[in-house]
Each structure stands twice: as structure tokens, then as C-alpha cells.
Motif scaffolding. Structure first.
Motif, short mmCIF file in Angstrom:
data_model
loop_
_atom_site.label_atom_id
_atom_site.label_comp_id
_atom_site.label_asym_id
_atom_site.label_seq_id
_atom_site.Cartn_x
_atom_site.Cartn_y
_atom_site.Cartn_z
N ASP A 9 71.18 50.32 138.92
CA ASP A 9 70.99 51.66 139.47
C ASP A 9 69.67 51.73 140.25
OD1 ASP A 9 71.68 54.36 139.88
OD2 ASP A 9 70.38 54.99 138.22
N GLY A 10 69.73 52.24 141.48
CA GLY A 10 68.54 52.37 142.31
C GLY A 10 68.32 51.21 143.24
N ASP A 11 69.11 50.13 143.11
CA ASP A 11 68.93 48.98 144.00
C ASP A 11 69.41 49.29 145.41
OD1 ASP A 11 67.75 47.16 142.29
OD2 ASP A 11 69.63 46.24 141.65
N THR A 12 68.70 48.74 146.38
CA THR A 12 69.15 48.75 147.77
C THR A 12 69.15 47.31 148.25
OG1 THR A 12 66.93 48.96 148.72
CG2 THR A 12 68.10 51.01 148.14
N LEU A 13 69.94 47.03 149.27
CA LEU A 13 70.01 45.65 149.75
C LEU A 13 68.67 45.17 150.30
CD1 LEU A 13 72.09 43.47 149.72
CD2 LEU A 13 72.79 44.11 152.03
N PRO A 14 67.95 45.98 151.11
CA PRO A 14 66.62 45.52 151.55
C PRO A 14 65.68 45.23 150.38
CG PRO A 14 67.36 47.33 152.92
CD PRO A 14 68.34 47.24 151.77
N PRO A 73 66.34 40.08 156.02
CA PRO A 73 67.65 39.42 156.05
C PRO A 73 68.80 40.26 155.49
CG PRO A 73 65.98 37.99 155.07
CD PRO A 73 65.40 39.37 155.14
N TYR A 74 68.58 41.56 155.21
CA TYR A 74 69.62 42.32 154.51
C TYR A 74 70.93 42.40 155.29
CZ TYR A 74 68.63 46.46 157.43
OH TYR A 74 68.48 47.32 158.48
N LEU A 75 70.88 42.46 156.63
CA LEU A 75 72.12 42.53 157.41
C LEU A 75 72.92 41.22 157.29
CD1 LEU A 75 70.98 44.42 160.64
CD2 LEU A 75 72.43 45.28 158.79
N ALA A 76 72.21 40.09 157.33
CA ALA A 76 72.90 38.80 157.18
C ALA A 76 73.50 38.66 155.79
CB ALA A 76 71.92 37.66 157.47
N VAL A 77 72.78 39.14 154.78
CA VAL A 77 73.32 39.10 153.41
C VAL A 77 74.54 40.00 153.30
CG1 VAL A 77 72.83 39.68 151.00
CG2 VAL A 77 71.10 38.50 152.38
N ALA A 78 74.52 41.17 153.97
CA ALA A 78 75.68 42.06 153.95
C ALA A 78 76.89 41.38 154.57
CB ALA A 78 75.35 43.36 154.70
N ARG A 79 76.70 40.69 155.68
CA ARG A 79 77.81 39.96 156.31
C ARG A 79 78.31 38.85 155.41
NH1 ARG A 79 74.53 40.51 160.96
NH2 ARG A 79 73.79 38.35 160.74
N HIS A 80 77.38 38.12 154.79
CA HIS A 80 77.77 37.02 153.91
C HIS A 80 78.65 37.52 152.75
CE1 HIS A 80 77.28 33.14 151.85
NE2 HIS A 80 77.12 33.83 150.74
N ASN A 81 78.39 38.73 152.27
CA ASN A 81 79.14 39.30 151.14
C ASN A 81 80.28 40.22 151.58
OD1 ASN A 81 77.65 38.70 148.33
ND2 ASN A 81 76.11 38.86 149.96
N ASN A 82 80.53 40.27 152.91
CA ASN A 82 81.61 41.11 153.45
C ASN A 82 81.47 42.58 153.02
OD1 ASN A 82 83.00 38.89 154.72
ND2 ASN A 82 83.74 38.31 152.67
N LEU A 83 80.24 43.08 153.07
CA LEU A 83 79.98 44.47 152.72
C LEU A 83 80.22 45.36 153.94
CD1 LEU A 83 76.70 44.12 150.62
CD2 LEU A 83 79.04 44.33 149.77
N ASP A 127 79.65 48.61 154.04
CA ASP A 127 78.55 49.58 154.12
C ASP A 127 77.44 49.12 153.18
OD1 ASP A 127 76.81 51.67 154.30
OD2 ASP A 127 78.26 53.23 153.77
N PHE A 128 76.41 48.50 153.77
CA PHE A 128 75.34 47.95 152.93
C PHE A 128 74.53 49.04 152.25
CE2 PHE A 128 73.13 48.70 156.92
CZ PHE A 128 71.91 49.20 156.51
N ARG A 129 74.68 50.30 152.73
CA ARG A 129 73.90 51.39 152.15
C ARG A 129 74.45 51.82 150.80
NH1 ARG A 129 74.65 52.24 157.45
NH2 ARG A 129 72.80 52.40 158.80
N TYR A 130 75.71 51.44 150.53
CA TYR A 130 76.34 51.87 149.28
C TYR A 130 76.54 50.65 148.38
CZ TYR A 130 79.71 53.65 145.93
OH TYR A 130 80.36 53.98 144.76
N LEU A 131 75.70 50.55 147.39
CA LEU A 131 75.81 49.49 146.39
C LEU A 131 76.11 50.12 145.04
CD1 LEU A 131 72.82 47.13 147.30
CD2 LEU A 131 75.20 46.99 148.07
N LYS A 132 77.17 49.68 144.42
CA LYS A 132 77.57 50.24 143.14
C LYS A 132 76.99 49.39 142.01
CE LYS A 132 81.69 51.59 140.52
NZ LYS A 132 83.18 51.61 140.53
N PRO A 133 76.33 50.02 141.02
CA PRO A 133 75.82 49.24 139.88
C PRO A 133 76.93 48.39 139.26
CG PRO A 133 74.96 51.47 139.79
CD PRO A 133 75.97 51.46 140.92
N GLY A 134 76.60 47.13 138.98
CA GLY A 134 77.57 46.18 138.44
C GLY A 134 78.13 45.23 139.47
#
Length: 218
Positions: free
Chosen positions: A172-177, A189-199, A201-208
């Protein structure tokens, strides 16, 4: 010329080697022994790279292999029965110890050489028999694999290094950056990590959620 040292195998019931349970001393030293070293590599897939290569992970556990003989023909007075000697050896180094739910932890001692290990394999070859078929001479081929404590494994793994792949669980509270900054020391590198994980919307990360952070390209 000093005193002849016999190869000795000491057994313990705990990985810290403080609870001694028994010892087996070879009656005849092996003529030779071999040490096996192996390096471990993994696939290396840098972010935004056109191809992949292999990445050094670390050494696999060392192994030591040798043969030794048991002889009940009278050449070795201490051995009255090859069968009994084999059972004694197996009971200490191979058999399941019900108190610890696994075979014993071992230390090979030969002179000043010490090797913390577990038995990896045991092959028994009977070479000579008395008239009723009882073995009188037997060759045992043994292989021992190095034992490393959990602390040593973690130390060698160097899990905080940014050039290794990490899988991190979102809390809870984590953001990709922010997570990128923790892993790489840099949030960019957050955009590259988002692409690598097929995200999507990188702004929405669900706990777990499990996020992979691959190695960075230099």
C-alpha cells in the motif's frame, strides 16, 4: 614424514555444526580425490535491449568425489564384516535421521583440510566374495556436495545489486517511480519497467501485485 592421517567424516544434526552425533574414519585412505567447480549463469534481458546474453549469478556448491575400499579378508583387522561396515557408514552419512527429518550434516576432515557438506551420492561395488556369497571386498564411490548456510547464500546472492532481476510485491502506497528508486537508485526507468511488465496504467498499482525489475542497460 609425519603421522599418517586417516580421512574422517564427522556427523552433526544441525547446520551450525554444534550438535555432534558420530564419526566414521576410513580404514584405507582414498588413492585420490577430485573437486568439481561449476559456475551458474542466467538469462540476461536488459530493458530496451535488442538481444539477450547470459549473466553471471555465482558459483554452484563445490563437490568432492573419491573411492575407498572395505576389506574383510584379514588385511584390515578392524573390519570383521563388510556388510556391517557398510551399514555403519550409511547410518551416519546417508540414512534419514528422524530427529531432523533429513540425513546428517557432515564435515570431511583430512589433515588440515575441512569440508562442510552433505552426501550427494553413494555407489557400492562388491568385488570379492566368500563361498556363500558374502562380500569380502567392496569399493564405495562417494560424492559430497558443499553445504552453505542460509546467511552465506544470501551474502553471495548480493540481492540488492541493480544488475540483477528483482521481483517485488507491491504494498500500500507504492508507486512505480518510488519502487524503481529503491531498486535502481533512480526513478527514471519506471516507463521501461511498466512496458516490461505489460502494465496498461503504471499509475495504478494494486497491493499484492508482483512487479519484475530487470537489469538496467549501462
Amino acid at each position: 614424514m609425519g603421522k599418517l592421517e586417516k580421512l574422517t567424516i564427522k556427523a552433526y544434526t544441525n547446520p551450525k555444526f554444534t550438535q555432534f552425533v558420530g564419526v566414521y574414519k576410513l580404514k584405507i585412505n582414498p588413492e585420490s580425490y577430485s573437486c568439481r567447480y561449476k559456475t551458474k549463469y542466467s538469462a540476461y534481458n536488459p530493458i530496451d535491449a535488442a538481444s539477450s546474453t547470459v549473466k553471471y549469478v555465482g558459483p554452484d556448491p563445490e563437490s568432492i568425489n573419491f573411492d575407498f575400499y572395505l576389506d574383510a579378508t584379514g588385511i584390515i583387522p578392524e573390519i570383521k564384516s563388510v556388510v556391517d561396515e557398510i551399514e555403519t557408514f550409511k547410518g551416519l552419512v546417508y540414512s534419514f535421521n528422524g530427529d531432523i527429518h533429513c540425513p546428517n550434516y557432515l564435515i570431511l576432515v583430512w589433515g588440515k583440510n575441512l569440508f562442510k557438506c552433505r552426501l550427494n551420492s553413494l555407489n557400492i561395488e562388491h568385488l570379492l566374495f566368500n563361498p556363500n556369497g558374502t562380500p569380502l571386498r567392496t569399493k564405495l564411490k562417494v560424492s559430497f556436495i558443499e553445504f552453505r548456510s542460509k546467511e552465506e547464500i544470501e551474502r553471495r546472492a548480493n540481492k540488492r545489486s541493480p544488475d540483477l532481476t528483482h521481483t517485488v510485491t507491491v504494498t500500500d502506497g507504492d508507486t512505480l517511480p518510488l519502487m524503481c528508486y529503491r531498486i535502481y537508485g533512480d526513478s527514471k526507468p519506471y516507463l521501461a519497467v511498466a512496458r516490461h511488465n505489460n502494465l496498461l496504467d503504471f499509475r495504478y498499482l494494486k497491493p499484492g501485485m508482483q512487479i519484475d525489475f530487470p537489469p538496467l542497460v549501462d
